[in-house]
Write a protein that holds these residues in place. Structure first.
Motif, PDB file in Angstrom:
ATOM      1  N   LYS A   1       0.840  -1.196   0.000  1.00  0.00           N
ATOM      2  CA  LYS A   1       0.000   0.000   0.000  1.00  0.00           C
ATOM      3  C   LYS A   1       0.879   1.252   0.000  1.00  0.00           C
ATOM      4  CE  LYS A   1      -3.203   2.385   2.846  1.00  0.00           C
ATOM      5  NZ  LYS A   1      -3.796   2.416   4.175  1.00  0.00           N
ATOM      6  N   LEU A   2       1.908   1.193   0.817  1.00  0.00           N
ATOM      7  CA  LEU A   2       2.814   2.330   0.901  1.00  0.00           C
ATOM      8  C   LEU A   2       3.402   2.654  -0.463  1.00  0.00           C
ATOM      9  CD1 LEU A   2       4.639   4.295   2.561  1.00  0.00           C
ATOM     10  CD2 LEU A   2       6.259   2.414   2.678  1.00  0.00           C
TER      11      LEU A   2
ATOM     12  N   LEU B   1       0.888   4.191  -2.728  1.00  0.00           N
ATOM     13  CA  LEU B   1       0.661   5.600  -2.391  1.00  0.00           C
ATOM     14  C   LEU B   1       1.800   6.457  -2.918  1.00  0.00           C
ATOM     15  CD1 LEU B   1      -0.793   5.273   1.181  1.00  0.00           C
ATOM     16  CD2 LEU B   1      -1.928   6.156  -0.853  1.00  0.00           C
TER      17      LEU B   1
ATOM     18  N   LEU C   1      -5.507  -0.244  -5.699  1.00  0.00           N
ATOM     19  CA  LEU C   1      -5.442   0.381  -4.391  1.00  0.00           C
ATOM     20  C   LEU C   1      -6.831   0.820  -3.964  1.00  0.00           C
ATOM     21  CD1 LEU C   1      -3.745   1.471  -2.065  1.00  0.00           C
ATOM     22  CD2 LEU C   1      -3.695   3.623  -3.276  1.00  0.00           C
TER      23      LEU C   1
ATOM     24  N   LEU D   1      -5.380   4.714 -13.469  1.00  0.00           N
ATOM     25  CA  LEU D   1      -4.933   3.642 -12.579  1.00  0.00           C
ATOM     26  C   LEU D   1      -5.181   2.300 -13.218  1.00  0.00           C
ATOM     27  CD1 LEU D   1      -6.333   4.961  -9.188  1.00  0.00           C
ATOM     28  CD2 LEU D   1      -4.071   5.283 -10.174  1.00  0.00           C
TER      29      LEU D   1
ATOM     30  N   PHE E   1      -9.414   9.237  -1.510  1.00  0.00           N
ATOM     31  CA  PHE E   1      -9.982   7.888  -1.406  1.00  0.00           C
ATOM     32  C   PHE E   1     -10.935   7.783  -0.228  1.00  0.00           C
ATOM     33  CE2 PHE E   1      -5.589   7.597  -2.899  1.00  0.00           C
ATOM     34  CZ  PHE E   1      -5.793   7.031  -4.139  1.00  0.00           C
TER      35      PHE E   1
ATOM     36  N   HIS F   1      -6.191   6.512   2.683  1.00  0.00           N
ATOM     37  CA  HIS F   1      -4.894   6.091   2.158  1.00  0.00           C
ATOM     38  C   HIS F   1      -3.787   7.101   2.418  1.00  0.00           C
ATOM     39  CE1 HIS F   1      -6.366   2.480   0.624  1.00  0.00           C
ATOM     40  NE2 HIS F   1      -6.975   2.938  -0.468  1.00  0.00           N
TER      41      HIS F   1
ATOM     42  N   ILE G   1      -0.124   7.817   4.216  1.00  0.00           N
ATOM     43  CA  ILE G   1       1.020   6.958   4.531  1.00  0.00           C
ATOM     44  C   ILE G   1       1.162   6.914   6.048  1.00  0.00           C
ATOM     45  CG2 ILE G   1       3.506   6.684   4.283  1.00  0.00           C
ATOM     46  CD1 ILE G   1       3.278   7.911   1.528  1.00  0.00           C
TER      47      ILE G   1
ATOM     48  N   GLU H   1       3.247   5.801   8.065  1.00  0.00           N
ATOM     49  CA  GLU H   1       4.534   6.059   8.710  1.00  0.00           C
ATOM     50  C   GLU H   1       4.928   7.526   8.647  1.00  0.00           C
ATOM     51  OE1 GLU H   1       3.972   3.693   6.528  1.00  0.00           O
ATOM     52  OE2 GLU H   1       4.356   1.790   7.569  1.00  0.00           O
TER      53      GLU H   1
ATOM     54  N   ARG I   1      -3.365  16.751   0.727  1.00  0.00           N
ATOM     55  CA  ARG I   1      -2.312  16.111  -0.048  1.00  0.00           C
ATOM     56  C   ARG I   1      -2.664  16.109  -1.540  1.00  0.00           C
ATOM     57  NH1 ARG I   1      -1.187   9.902   0.892  1.00  0.00           N
ATOM     58  NH2 ARG I   1      -3.237   9.822  -0.103  1.00  0.00           N
TER      59      ARG I   1
END
Lengths: 808, 220
Positions: free
Chosen positions: A315-316, A319, A410, B54, B89, B93, B95, B97, B154
């Motif tokens: 997923k990371l 993204l 995704l 996509l 989304f 979604h 990130i 981290e 974002r």
């Protein structure tokens, strides 16, 4: 600038990822560290073995000359590392292309005495040119004048320390003697040299000058430096003409000269009477193969772990793609992650190796020292290579997966619905990778089994080795050897001593002395035949429990004057004579030698074949007889419950009977360990590598099963709700892993059959691998794999179905 | 801006072909706010994915800014993503981290914007969305609505001309949903073309136009 910024962001991302979910990164790192340390240590050893004797200034044109003798008429075959042809000294003068020559005469059982200090030493007599050819580095003394006159010695640094301590040894007088010396001779110390490096094939403690450089040597090792651009064959081509000046045509035809490059001696020379126990190319190849297996396991495991991690982080990466990361962004991410892993692993492995080196030395019997010039650099280079090898492996999963799953899905409800993660152990890639690891693991287990078996075979057949502790006194001094019966009698007076015997060679040493013989009734053409001789004490065979298959044992010890002489042959000798054991017994027999009786003696018995030397050699035809003055080695069976007392008693008795001579002893077991050092090292090494690669492989399937079961939790729940039993669930869950491991065994068996055949073909007495061994090894491997996943499987299968379903 | 001509999307399984989109024709002009509606499985998300590059269409022609884009390479797609499009989304979604600040900053880094300029842009977005105080928090520490705000920040950080939103309010309660929709409308009024997929009839009307999909076909 921008790249830096991206890299920095990514690095931060990577580290946070690890911190949030440390299990997989830790497992992959651990596997890498283990593999890396092993790689560093083993490559340290490999490089050291390959670099034997490469440090000499002219190593590429320095050769050892040996002369092989094959006399088909007498059955005399000698392929010695040394030669008794003193006339070889004229080679530089008479054969073009030879620049210089050094004779090294090794003193048999050399002993050195300085005042009260007395000890056995490795003493050599050598031409003065030895200093240049072997690059002997003198700490004290003048290299130009040292060894130029008679009765001079140069001594190694450790010898100097042993005898002189703080005293300056230059000018001091040493007394040296050996088993063939008539008397102790004084030698003046004129130089002290640095100890020879570990990886050379010769380590003299004392080098004595030649008394008369014009006098031929008796037994010597001959080293030549050839002129530049001279090929060994150029020199060998002149050998026939050269030899014909010193021996008659008939003898010359039995001679085959060989020139061995000095750097090849350690690994490629397997002649008799080598200066030290050499290594072998075969051993290195086996070791390299084992190392390759470990590396395979390590790299494949690492790849698997990274693969799983990347899938988990899919997923990371998606993204990243959405937010506009380009190809190079992924590449740099993969690169950075890989650098972090490989860098950390290599670094930790490096530190580990530096700290574990003493432990490794103790375990393997090696002597690597960090202060050896170039050693740290070498470890650093190996570390670098390991880093470079693992780097692409760590990058591969991300790059592979990225190209396959670019930007897919995704946005769907189950973003990872179609990824391999979902299939876990069912994924073909993972299966293949795990399979290869287990193929390697099986090979390693078999290597351990074979090496163990081979060593057991050796030890089982070793004279007195393996079964009980025997003491061997190695250097009965020739000057007083007649007193051996007194020594023996004195020893046996104590209840501490169970039995004493003696022989010419130490247990396990080569017996290569041959004599002509006469035996009435033998066909005429056998008159010139030679046979191997081995003087032993009368109780030698009972001491070692070797059965007499025909006739009887020696009646009792007859000393030098036993008349008539009694002989015992081994079965191989009986075959050699073309007779049967029963026919031989009672026949008159005589050895043709200056020292033996001119009268015919009698063959009194035939002894079952046994190997008095190393089991790496064939059993030769021996004739055993008694001669006190050849009994250089004495073996003692003592009360092993009172070892210290027994040792003290033997030592006291020795000094009572042989005052002024060193008491040089060893345990027979230790002597055999030295003889089978290569095999022992290989056994330990294969065990170590096997255990470590099993651990790595286990880490791998432990992690993979963990993730597989997590994904299948829901499935387990549904099956349970529908009435599945725990046992059937366990079977169902472990089915995949079982298939992979069994498949690996099936692939590995033929592979190991081929490899072990190749390996064991190097041994004359080879261990035979049975089908049971393969079966048990396979069983062991499967059991280990099942045990590894056992706990997780049990947990997954017994989980409450409600929890399992809710978990999803 | 967007022209879809005879777009088909289907999956081939063993014996049959499953159609997700059938013969879709659609034109969206620059500056429009279009809502795509339809029942579950109608192909809304697939359509949005095709618009967002996509997912490639199985058949048909797609012109984006008057250029055919249905057969682009990955690298070229990335260029479009980076320079023209922003995504929002349903599941946010973000990130996990990265903290709020870093999440918003990421597309700007990829775009190659200089550090000082980037800082100003992120600060402006945080201010506009009223999440300055949250900039050091990680997504898991935010409520759904807050996460979606960050997601939108974002998405628009790189000043995209086209904003694609896949059920942006799907995981939010009504009040939060309304805020998000208001925000989207504001962005649209400022000039960004918006295409959203939604289930919610009320939210669909924030747009200028509703495209209804039934069984993979645009129902007129």
């Amino acid at each position: 600038m921008m790249m830096n910024r991206i890299a920095l962001t990514q690095l931060r991302l990577i580290l946070r990822k690890y911190a949030a979910n440390p299990l997989f990164p830790a497992v992959s790192l651990l596997g890498l560290v283990i593999g890396g340390s092993v790689f560093l240590l083993v490559s340290l050893w490999l490089v050291s073995e390959l670099n034997y004797d490469k440090q000499y200034p002219d190593a590429d044109r320095t050769y050892r000359l040996t002369v092989e003798i094959n006399n088909d008429e007498t059955g005399f075959h000698w392929d010695f590392a040394r030669s008794w042809y003193g006339w070889l000294m004229h080679l530089p003068a008479e054969v073009p292309g030879v620049e210089s020559m050094v004779r090294l005469e090794c003193w048999r059982e050399g002993v050195a005495r300085y005042n009260e200090a007395i000890a056995a030493e490795d003493i050599f007599t050598a031409d003065a040119a030895v200093i240049d050819m072997f690059q002997v580095q003198l700490r004290q003394g003048n290299p130009k004048t040292c060894l130029s006159g008679p009765n001079q010695v140069i001594i190694s640094e450790s010898t100097a320390k042993k005898y002189f301590g703080e005293i300056n040894p230059i000018g001091e007088i040493f007394f040296l003697y050996c088993s063939s010396c008539k008397e102790q001779k004084p030698y003046r110390v004129c130089g002290v040299y640095n100890d020879f490096p570990v990886n050379t094939h010769v380590h003299p403690g004392i080098i004595a000058s030649v008394s008369d450089p014009q006098k031929p040597a008796e037994w010597a090792y001959y080293y030549l430096t050839l002129g530049k651009n001279i090929e060994p064959n150029d020199v060998l081509a002149h050998f026939d003409a050269f030899a014909s000046r010193y021996v008659d045509d008939k003898e010359r035809k039995t001679l085959t000269p060989h020139l061995q490059k000095i750097g090849d001696i350690h690994l490629q020379s397997h002649k008799d009477r080598e200066l030290e126990h050499n290594g072998s190319m075969q051993q290195l190849k086996v070791l390299a193969a084992l190392l390759l297996f470990v590396l395979l396991v390590t790299l494949f495991n690492y790849f698997n772990m990274r693969y799983i991690i990347v899938l988990r982080d899919l997923k990371l990466y998606r993204l990243m793609a959405f937010t506009g990361a380009r190809q190079s962004g992924f590449f740099s991410m993969a690169f950075l992650e890989s650098v972090v892993y490989s860098g950390l692993a290599s670094g930790i492995a490096w530190v580990l190796v530096v700290f574990l080196l003493p432990v490794f030395n103790r375990f393997m019997g090696t002597s690597f020292a960090l202060n050896t010039p170039g050693l740290l650099l070498q470890i650093l280079i190996s570390t670098g290579s390991f880093f470079l090898v693992t780097l692409p492996v760590g990058m591969a999963p991300l790059l592979i997966i990225r190209s396959r799953y670019y930007l897919q899905k995704l946005v769907s409800a189950h973003p990872e619905a179609e990824t391999l993660t979902n299939r876990g152990m069912r994924s073909r890639v993972l299966k293949l990778m795990v399979g290869v690891q287990y193929v390697a693991a099986f090979c390693m287990i078999m290597a351990v089994v074979i090496m163990n078996g081979q060593l057991q075979l050796f030890n089982r057949n070793a004279l007195g080795g393996g079964k009980e502790q025997l003491l061997c006194i190695k250097k009965l001094p020739i000057q007083v050897i007649d007193k051996y019966p007194v020594f023996k009698e004195q020893l046996l007076k104590s209840s501490l001593i169970k039995d004493v015997t003696s022989s010419m060679e130490n247990p396990g040493d080569e017996i290569r002395d041959m004599m002509g013989f006469e035996m009435p009734g033998q066909p005429a053409d056998s008159g010139n035949k030679l046979i191997y001789v081995s003087p032993v004490d009368a109780n030698f065979f009972t001491f070692y429990h070797i059965p007499i298959v025909a006739g009887s044992n020696f009646p009792e010890f007859g000393g030098n004057n036993s008349q008539p002489e009694k002989f015992i042959l081994n079965e191989a000798a009986v075959n050699y004579l073309g007779l049967s054991a029963e026919e031989v017994v009672g026949k008159p027999f005589r050895l043709n030698n200056f020292y033996t009786s001119a009268e015919f003696g009698q063959i009194v018995g035939v002894v079952k074949d046994f190997q008095p030397s190393s089991m790496t050699q064939a059993i030769l035809p021996y004739v055993y007889f008694q001669k006190t003055f050849w009994l250089f080695s004495s073996q003692v069976r003592f009360d092993t419950t009172r070892t210290t007392e027994s040792l003290q008693y033997i030592r006291n008795t020795w000094f009572e009977v042989f005052p002024g001579y060193p008491f040089d002893y060893d345990f027979v077991e230790v002597m055999y360990q030295n003889i089978y050092r290569k095999e022992g090292q290989l056994q330990k090494m294969s065990l170590l590598l096997c255990v470590l690669s099993l651990i790595i492989a286990a880490l791998g399937i432990f992690a993979i099963t963990g993730i597989t079961y997590r994904i299948r939790t829901k499935e387990v729940g549904i099956r349970k709700v529908n009435g599945a039993k725990v046992l059937s669930l366990i079977v169902w869950l472990t089915r995949d892993i079982l298939k992979v491991v069994l498949g690996a065994v099936v692939v590995a068996v033929p592979l190991t059959v081929v490899l072990s055949r190749w390996w064991l073909s190097g041994y004359i007495h080879a261990y035979s691998v049975t089908i049971t061994m393969y079966f048990l090894s396979g069983l062991a491997l499967v059991s280990i794999a099942l045990l590894t996943v056992g706990w997780q499987t049990w947990k997954a299968a017994t989980r409450n179905p409600v929890n399992a379903l809710r978990y999803e | 801006m967007i022209q879809l001509k005879n777009i088909y999307k289907y999956y081939n399984s063993k014996f049959q072909r499953t159609f997700v989109l059938k013969d879709v024709d659609l034109e969206i002009k620059e500056g429009e706010f279009v809502s795509i509606m339809g029942p579950s499985g109608a192909g809304k998300s697939t359509l949005l994915n095709i618009i967002g590059l996509l997912d490639p269409p199985s058949e048909g022609e797609y012109l984006l800014l008057d250029k055919p884009v249905h057969q682009l390479k990955d690298k070229e797609k990335t260029l479009y993503h980076r320079n023209y499009m922003g995504f929002i989304f349903q599941a946010y979604h973000l990130i996990e981290e990265m903290n709020v600040y870093e999440n918003i900053e990421t597309p700007l880094i990829y775009k190659g914007i200089k550090a000082r300029e980037r800082k100003a842009m992120v600060a402006d977005l945080l201010d506009r969305f009223n999440i300055v105080a949250k900039q050091d928090l990680f997504p898991s520490q935010l409520s759904g609505g807050q996460q979606q705000l960050v997601g939108i920040a974002r998405a628009i950080a790189g000043k995209p001309r086209l904003l694609l939103a896949d059920e942006p309010t799907g995981n939010l309660h009504t009040d939060q949903g309304k805020e998000i929709m208001a925000l989207l409308r504001k962005l649209n009024q400022d000039g960004t073309t918006v295409v959203q997929v939604t289930h919610n009839e009320g939210f669909a009307h924030y747009g200028d136009r509703i495209v209804r999909l039934v069984d993979g076909m645009v129902s007129l």
